[in-house]
Write a protein that holds these residues in place. Structure first.
Motif, PDB file in Angstrom:
ATOM      1  N   ASP A 239       0.809  -1.253  -0.063  1.00 50.23           N
ATOM      2  CA  ASP A 239       0.183   0.070   0.020  1.00 50.23           C
ATOM      3  C   ASP A 239       1.005   1.187   0.029  1.00 50.23           C
ATOM      4  O   ASP A 239       0.683   2.139  -0.804  1.00 50.23           O
ATOM      5  N   ARG A 305       4.480  15.654  10.578  1.00 49.32           N
ATOM      6  CA  ARG A 305       4.697  14.323  10.555  1.00 49.32           C
ATOM      7  C   ARG A 305       3.406  13.413  10.771  1.00 49.32           C
ATOM      8  O   ARG A 305       3.374  12.304  10.946  1.00 49.32           O
ATOM      9  N   GLN A 306       2.314  14.044  11.152  1.00 49.63           N
ATOM     10  CA  GLN A 306       0.981  13.198  11.288  1.00 49.63           C
ATOM     11  C   GLN A 306       0.383  12.790  10.043  1.00 49.63           C
ATOM     12  O   GLN A 306      -0.120  13.641   9.293  1.00 49.63           O
ATOM     13  N   PRO A 307       0.212  11.622   9.927  1.00 46.22           N
ATOM     14  CA  PRO A 307      -0.424  10.955   8.692  1.00 46.22           C
ATOM     15  C   PRO A 307      -1.967  11.491   8.638  1.00 46.22           C
ATOM     16  O   PRO A 307      -2.779  11.581   9.673  1.00 46.22           O
ATOM     17  N   ARG A 309      -5.603  10.226   7.221  1.00 47.60           N
ATOM     18  CA  ARG A 309      -6.271   9.185   6.705  1.00 47.60           C
ATOM     19  C   ARG A 309      -7.509   9.166   5.942  1.00 47.60           C
ATOM     20  O   ARG A 309      -8.257  10.210   5.811  1.00 47.60           O
ATOM     21  N   TRP A 330       1.985   6.793   5.118  1.00 53.54           N
ATOM     22  CA  TRP A 330       3.250   7.324   5.414  1.00 53.54           C
ATOM     23  C   TRP A 330       4.350   6.927   4.182  1.00 53.54           C
ATOM     24  O   TRP A 330       4.088   6.042   3.689  1.00 53.54           O
ATOM     25  N   MET A 358      -8.474  16.218  11.215  1.00 55.48           N
ATOM     26  CA  MET A 358      -7.918  14.969  11.823  1.00 55.48           C
ATOM     27  C   MET A 358      -8.383  15.231  13.138  1.00 55.48           C
ATOM     28  O   MET A 358      -7.725  15.910  13.782  1.00 55.48           O
ATOM     29  N   ARG A 359      -9.211  14.292  13.665  1.00 52.09           N
ATOM     30  CA  ARG A 359      -9.550  14.320  15.006  1.00 52.09           C
ATOM     31  C   ARG A 359      -9.877  15.932  15.363  1.00 52.09           C
ATOM     32  O   ARG A 359      -9.636  16.259  16.527  1.00 52.09           O
ATOM     33  N   LYS A 361      -9.063  18.729  14.307  1.00 49.33           N
ATOM     34  CA  LYS A 361      -8.061  19.593  14.267  1.00 49.33           C
ATOM     35  C   LYS A 361      -7.692  19.665  12.486  1.00 49.33           C
ATOM     36  O   LYS A 361      -7.543  18.670  11.950  1.00 49.33           O
TER      37      LYS A 361
ATOM     38  N   TYR B  37       4.466   8.706  14.335  1.00 49.01           N
ATOM     39  CA  TYR B  37       4.034  10.080  14.965  1.00 49.01           C
ATOM     40  C   TYR B  37       3.361   9.758  16.438  1.00 49.01           C
ATOM     41  O   TYR B  37       2.454   8.888  16.469  1.00 49.01           O
ATOM     42  N   GLU B  57       0.412   7.187  15.964  1.00 50.96           N
ATOM     43  CA  GLU B  57       0.127   6.721  14.515  1.00 50.96           C
ATOM     44  C   GLU B  57       1.247   5.998  14.042  1.00 50.96           C
ATOM     45  O   GLU B  57       2.526   6.346  14.030  1.00 50.96           O
ATOM     46  N   VAL B  59       2.387   3.615  10.633  1.00 50.87           N
ATOM     47  CA  VAL B  59       2.103   3.492   9.144  1.00 50.87           C
ATOM     48  C   VAL B  59       0.675   3.411   8.646  1.00 50.87           C
ATOM     49  O   VAL B  59       0.218   3.882   7.915  1.00 50.87           O
TER      50      VAL B  59
END
Lengths: 379, 124
Positions: A239, A305-307, A309, A330, A358-359, A361, B37, B57, B59
């Protein structure tokens, strides 16, 4: 794969299931199967190994089929009734990425179609997605209306050997396969096992997809894994690799509600087919080609750095929802989060600043050109 | 003396005096895979048991870290910001998330001890 290999009520298993367990795979449900998401090395290490050497993926969940024309018909010509690609123009052994389209222009599935390598044989090899293989075969059989038959090969496994050193491995085990050009395939013996080998993949790397009979799959996989360049990789790395390569995942980035133009897949509509307007959904799709689509599939680079989704809303500077994330994760190559999604056409230019929630934010994102990582195909 | 307790949400909490250190268990980091993260609570934040205190978090997945007890955050593990992979390498040591000043130490009694948690994980 082999419904015969599954227990009465549990998930389906591929012929490599015992090997996956032996190699310490963490198994997860996927499209009705129990498949490795990763091995002990972990997703990032498996991803990097694929970009640097060669990885072996078990993709036996994919649907394999053969389309054969009835007497008086031609396989490529009748298959073109279902897809917008130039199938008639395929040389023997050449393959093409194409789309099964619905009358409204939605995408029923994306698939690979290969003309038989033997020019005396009139058939197409098809590889379709796991989650759609039942409906695809029913749809194709019905739509072909006796002009051709579609035979499933549920007794065959599919192994993907992917990475810049895949060709060196193949050169030792199957010199004829190593000589294949990108997007070409042929029946070849690999380490003595009869296979259909295609030079193709879903990672953005050079590589091979190897169709082999169920009962030979484990022995072949062990032989490939014994080569010094090769390590096993799971669905997680598959993926992240395809996301870096900007490739769509059916059911996420494309589906029945998305069309080829907004999905950035207009390149799959052959020039001759545009002129003839003779594929399902031609009217709405050709109209979108002329006037542009209201939304477009784009790449996203989140700040920090926060993915982000799948399913997250994409907002403009005013805070209005202008799109939605369809794949997020990522990138080990960029050491940063990456995502794909659809945004309103006015926000689709690379560099446009947007945000993803996200959440609760807002995470700042910029539209990025696809692919994120330039493919390394052997043209 | 220090004692480690565990939650059903896979947090560990180790008390030393009236301060406790909280992190996620080795089982949890294995399930998550490569952590990329971590979002940590600010020192000074008052947490009630069950509050979402941190986010981790990987991958593949995102997970919340819940406060195992009531208390005030006194320190967050800044090392995780530059090196979130520390959670994978040392989940129950250097990969800790935050420290709290315990408001109700008796809440610890409701949590599992190491043997209880091992048995809990075995049943998953």
């Amino acid at each position: 794969m082999g419904t015969a290999a599954s227990s009465a009520s549990g998930p389906l298993q591929t012929p490599l299931h015992a090997l996956h367990r032996e190699r310490g795979a963490r198994l997860v449900p996927f499209a009705g199967y129990e498949m490795p998401v990763q091995y002990p090395a972990g997703i990032i290490a498996e991803h990097r190994h694929t970009r640097g050497a060669a990885s072996l993926f078990d993709v036996s969940y994919m649907g394999q089929a053969t389309l054969r024309a009835a007497a008086g018909h031609d396989a490529a010509t009748v298959f073109e009734r279902l897809v917008p690609g130039d199938i008639v123009g395929l040389a023997p052994g050449q393959m093409r990425y194409t789309l099964l389209l619905a009358p409204d222009g939605g995408i029923r599935d994306d698939l690979m179609a290969m003309r038989a390598a033997d020019s005396a044989t009139d058939l197409l090899h098809l590889v379709v997605n796991a989650g759609t293989k039942d409906t695809d075969v029913a749809h194709m059989s019905a739509a072909l209306g006796g002009r051709a038959t579609v035979e499933r090969h549920d007794d065959r496994a599919l192994l993907a050997l992917q990475g810049p050193q895949a060709a060196a491995v193949m050169a030792r085990l199957a010199p004829d396969a190593a000589a294949l050009r990108f997007m070409h395939g042929a029946p070849v013996a690999v380490a003595g096992f009869p296979c259909l080998v295609m030079r193709s993949g879903y990672t953005g790397e050079d590589g091979f997809e190897i169709s082999v009979a169920d009962d030979a799959a484990e022995a072949l996989a062990r032989r490939l894994l014994a080569e010094p360049e090769v390590a096993p990789a799971g669905l997680g790395a598959r993926d992240s690799l395809r996301l870096e390569a900007g490739l769509c995942l059916y059911g996420h980035d494309i589906d029945r509600t998305t069309g080829p133009v907004e999905a950035g897949l207009a390149w799959t509509i052959a020039k001759r087919r545009r002129a003839a307007a003779d594929f399902p959904g031609a009217a709405p799709i050709l109209a979108a080609l002329v006037s542009g689509s209201a939304r477009r599939r784009v790449g996203l680079r989140p700040e920090g750095r926060q993915p982000v989704r799948e399913g997250a809303d994409i907002l403009d500077a005013a805070g209005d929802v202008v799109g939605r994330v369809t794949s997020g994760g990522w990138s080990p190559t960029l050491d940063a989060p990456i995502a794909m999604g659809y945004v309103a056409a006015g926000h689709a230019a690379p560099g446009t600043s947007l945000a993803v929630t996200m959440r609760g934010k807002a995470v700042a994102c910029a539209i990025a050109a696809l692919p994120f990582v330039v493919p390394n195909y052997r043209r | 003396m220090s004692a480690v307790r565990f939650t059903e949400d896979h947090e560990w909490i180790r008390t030393e005096g009236d301060v406790a250190t909280v992190g996620i268990t080795d089982y949890a980091q294995q399930q998550l895979g490569d952590v990329v993260y971590v979002e940590l609570p600010q020192p000074g934040r008052a947490l009630a048991r069950g509050d979402e205190a941190a986010v981790v978090e990987s991958v593949k997945a995102a997970a919340e870290v819940y406060a195992p007890v009531d208390g005030e955050v006194v320190e967050a593990n800044g090392a995780l910001e530059g090196d979130p992979g520390l959670v994978n390498r040392a989940a129950q040591a250097e990969g800790w998330f935050f420290r709290v000043k315990l408001a109700s130490p008796a809440q610890l009694d409701a949590l599992m001890d190491e043997a209880g948690y091992a048995k809990f994980v075995e049943g998953l």
